[in-house]
Design an enzyme around this catalytic site. Structure first.
Site, short mmCIF file in Angstrom:
data_model
loop_
_atom_site.label_atom_id
_atom_site.label_comp_id
_atom_site.label_asym_id
_atom_site.label_seq_id
_atom_site.Cartn_x
_atom_site.Cartn_y
_atom_site.Cartn_z
N GLU A 45 0.87 -1.18 0.00
CA GLU A 45 0.00 0.00 0.00
C GLU A 45 0.90 1.23 0.00
O GLU A 45 1.68 1.45 0.94
CB GLU A 45 -0.91 0.00 1.23
CG GLU A 45 -1.92 1.13 1.21
CD GLU A 45 -2.81 1.16 2.46
OE1 GLU A 45 -2.86 0.16 3.20
OE2 GLU A 45 -3.44 2.20 2.68
N ASP A 90 -5.45 10.17 9.34
CA ASP A 90 -4.19 9.62 9.82
C ASP A 90 -3.77 10.15 11.17
O ASP A 90 -3.96 11.32 11.50
CB ASP A 90 -3.09 9.90 8.80
CG ASP A 90 -3.22 9.00 7.58
OD1 ASP A 90 -3.29 7.77 7.78
OD2 ASP A 90 -3.30 9.52 6.47
#
Lengths: 259, 364
Positions: free
Chosen positions: A49, A60
């Site tokens: 990824e 995040d």
């Protein structure tokens, strides 16, 4: 069949669990992207990824956010990451999954992004700020070139949503294991096993666990009732410290976990 | 872009948020639809708006300012006379009451200038709810008094030292906090921006500004105004003011964006005038960004306008031409502060001063 799904099913058929590391492209400079990806491939990961840095990464946690800031400071952009990946695409045999916020794709141009990304070896995208309802902004162009649109299923998704998301997801289903943002967790709450069984009951597409997984024990724990794991912040952390031993131990934990 | 979902204003708006928040947004939408017509809820809200906030606020004829400009009559809608000193309390109180009915015990909010933070902290103190406010470190410095007020009201203020350390970064942190605590917490977004249903509900919570103005101007002038002018950060006071006038074609609508050090310098917060569209904080809107889609840092002397995007309904009003989006610089806003002080004895916020400047020029 989706190349990502195929790679995951292949791993599982050998008795292992899928292991997808997340890296922040451009952390430490874009010149590191090639050696990192080659080394991860050599360790036997199922797919990679590739995170694209963004100025406002709201999904995040601090580890990935800081890695993104470092990558931005080194000049990484979606365009440059794709160019770099394309430069060694013929040496990468495992599928790449791009994780990017939506706005850089819109600025790139969805059609051009889709073509260029495919040519760079990207076979799936994860867009954390684009829920299923908004997918038409990018989906037709991705479909056109054969890039999977991976859906995230969260712990707060209602049963009806889980069914819809699961059926729409391509490549694999990204099952978020915590309420919150990315980043290592020492423990997990709730009955995750039945949550995963519920998700898997709707589809034959593999269900992978992600968010918060940071130790070999957790890789094994989640591998026991899923098709595999995605490890992000911990990998980003290890790469920043050049700690390949820990990365290897995480990957190893995904091998032969089936009882 | 033609995604067919609720919460679109033309091609703008939408719900660009992590999956974890989708259920909460749906719950909020349902709660809003339910309580907006619920008699006991409306009674409670009306009670507080009248007896606590101090609505309705006056529509004041600024006679000396009018004479100074020498043209059209200028009226001021005195939202500064609300409890806590700004229009922000209208929305904060509405949302806090709604959150309480939804069974949420905690509130998170972002703030730029601190007005929305103070309003939210106030509503939470009033209703006995726990409150945490994220505020850019830069804004914490330039708006220290509001930090003090929030803390006095029992709110935890967290300084955000990331990015430009202003409003945009405070929204990022508030969203992260909400994603992590979504089951117990409601996010009181302070402007008519963000994912659906926020742009719609915040507008509805602020439209009292325009509704009152319309009634008041008809009472004294027996006609509608030629123009309505309001400043634009995210766009909550302006959409609240504009919305009841949108159908009245004879009323020109002017939104005043912050041109900062001058639009041509690049140091501004004029997202609509910048002309680029993109996705940030849940909505497709006009957005200041570079060619890579990276969001640019906005700049304005006023912390409340210092935001690189603008609410989706304003984007739509711009695109359809119904409202005009103009600009005032830092310097022009400061000149308006002085002008209003000297002519009327009213000290406007730096945000509103952008509108005062443009209105004064327009009236000439």
């Amino acid at each position: 069949m989706s190349q990502i799904k195929e790679a995951i099913l292949e791993t599982i058929s050998q008795g292992d669990k899928a292991f997808i590391p997340y890296i922040m492209a451009g952390d430490g400079g874009l010149e590191k992207l090639k050696p990192i990806n080659l080394k991860l491939q050599e360790l036997g990961v199922t797919a990679i990824e590739v995170g694209i840095p963004f100025t406002d990464p709201v999904a995040d946690g601090p580890t990935i956010e800081r890695a993104g800031e470092r990558a931005l400071a080194k000049g990484a952009t979606l365009r440059k990451v794709i160019e770099t990946l394309r430069s060694f695409a013929d040496e990468i045999t495992i599928p790449l999954v791009a994780m990017t916020y939506l706005n850089p794709i819109l600025a790139y141009g969805v059609e051009k992004f889709s073509k260029d990304a495919y040519n760079a070896g990207i076979r799936g995208v994860i867009i954390p700020d684009m829920p299923l309802e908004e997918k038409d902004i990018v989906y037709p162009e991705l479909k056109n070139v054969g890039i999977d649109l991976v859906q995230l299923v969260s712990l707060t998704s209602t049963p009806e949503r889980i069914e819809k998301l699961t059926k729409a997801s391509e490549g694999f289903i990204y099952a978020v294991t915590v309420n919150g943002i990315t980043g290592a967790r020492s423990s997990f709450e709730g009955d995750l096993e039945s949550h995963f069984k519920k998700i898997q009951s709707y589809t034959d597409t593999p269900v992978l666990a992600g968010f918060g997984i940071s130790t070999p024990d957790q890789v094994k724990q989640f591998g026991a009732f899923s098709s595999g794991v995605i490890v992000g912040s911990k990998i980003v952390d290890c790469l920043a410290k050049n700690d390949w031993v820990s990365i290897e131990n995480l990957v190893k934990a995904s091998k032969f976990t089936t009882v | 872009m033609t995604t067919k979902v609720k919460g679109r204003f033309g091609r703008f708006g939408g719900q660009f948020v992590p999956e974890t928040l989708m259920t909460a947004l749906k719950e909020l939408e349902e709660a809003y639809e339910h309580y907006k017509d619920d008699e006991s809820f409306q009674q409670e809200l009306h009670y507080y708006l009248t007896n606590y906030v101090g609505r309705e606020t006056p529509l004041y004829f600024a006679e000396r300012l009018t004479n100074h400009c020498g043209g059209a009559k200028i009226y001021l809608k005195r939202e500064d006379l609300n409890h806590t000193g700004a229009h922000k309390i209208n929305n904060a109180l509405w949302q806090a009451l709604l959150a309480k009915r939804m069974g949420k015990t905690k509130i998170v909010a972002e703030t730029g200038a601190g007005q929305h933070g103070v309003a939210t902290a106030t509503a939470c103190a009033l209703l006995g709810m726990e409150c945490i406010v994220f505020m850019g470190a830069e804004d914490v410095k330039r708006q220290a008094l509001n930090v003090f007020r929030m803390e006095l009201l029992g709110t935890k203020v967290v300084a955000v030292d990331k990015g430009s350390a202003t409003l945009k970064d405070a929204v990022n942190e508030a969203l992260r906090y909400w994603v992590t605590n979504v089951e117990t917490t409601h996010y009181i977004l302070g402007s008519a921006m963000g994912p659906h249903p926020f742009p719609t509900i915040v507008r509805d919570f602020q439209r009292g500004i325009g509704d009152e103005t319309k009634k008041q101007i008809l009472a004294v002038e027996n006609r509608l105004p030629d123009a309505v002018v309001a400043c634009i950060g995210g766009g909550s006071n302006s959409i609240g003011m504009f919305y009841p006038f949108v159908e009245d074609e004879e009323v020109a609508l002017y939104g005043v964006e912050a041109a900062g050090k001058g639009f041509e310098t690049g140091h501004h917060a004029a997202a609509i005038n910048g002309g680029k569209t993109g996705v940030l904080h849940g909505a497709y809107m006009y957005l200041m960004q570079d060619d890579n889609g990276f969001v640019q840092e906005a700049y304005s002397i006023s912390a409340g306008l210092d935001y690189p995007g603008v609410g989706p309904e304003h984007c739509y009003l711009h695109e359809t031409g119904r409202a005009k989006y103009v600009m005032a610089t830092d310097e022009e806003a400061l000149s308006a502060v002085k002008l209003l002080c000297r002519t009327e004895g009213i000290l406007p916020a730096l945000e509103s001063a952008h509108a005062v400047y443009y209105a004064s020029e327009l009236a000439k």
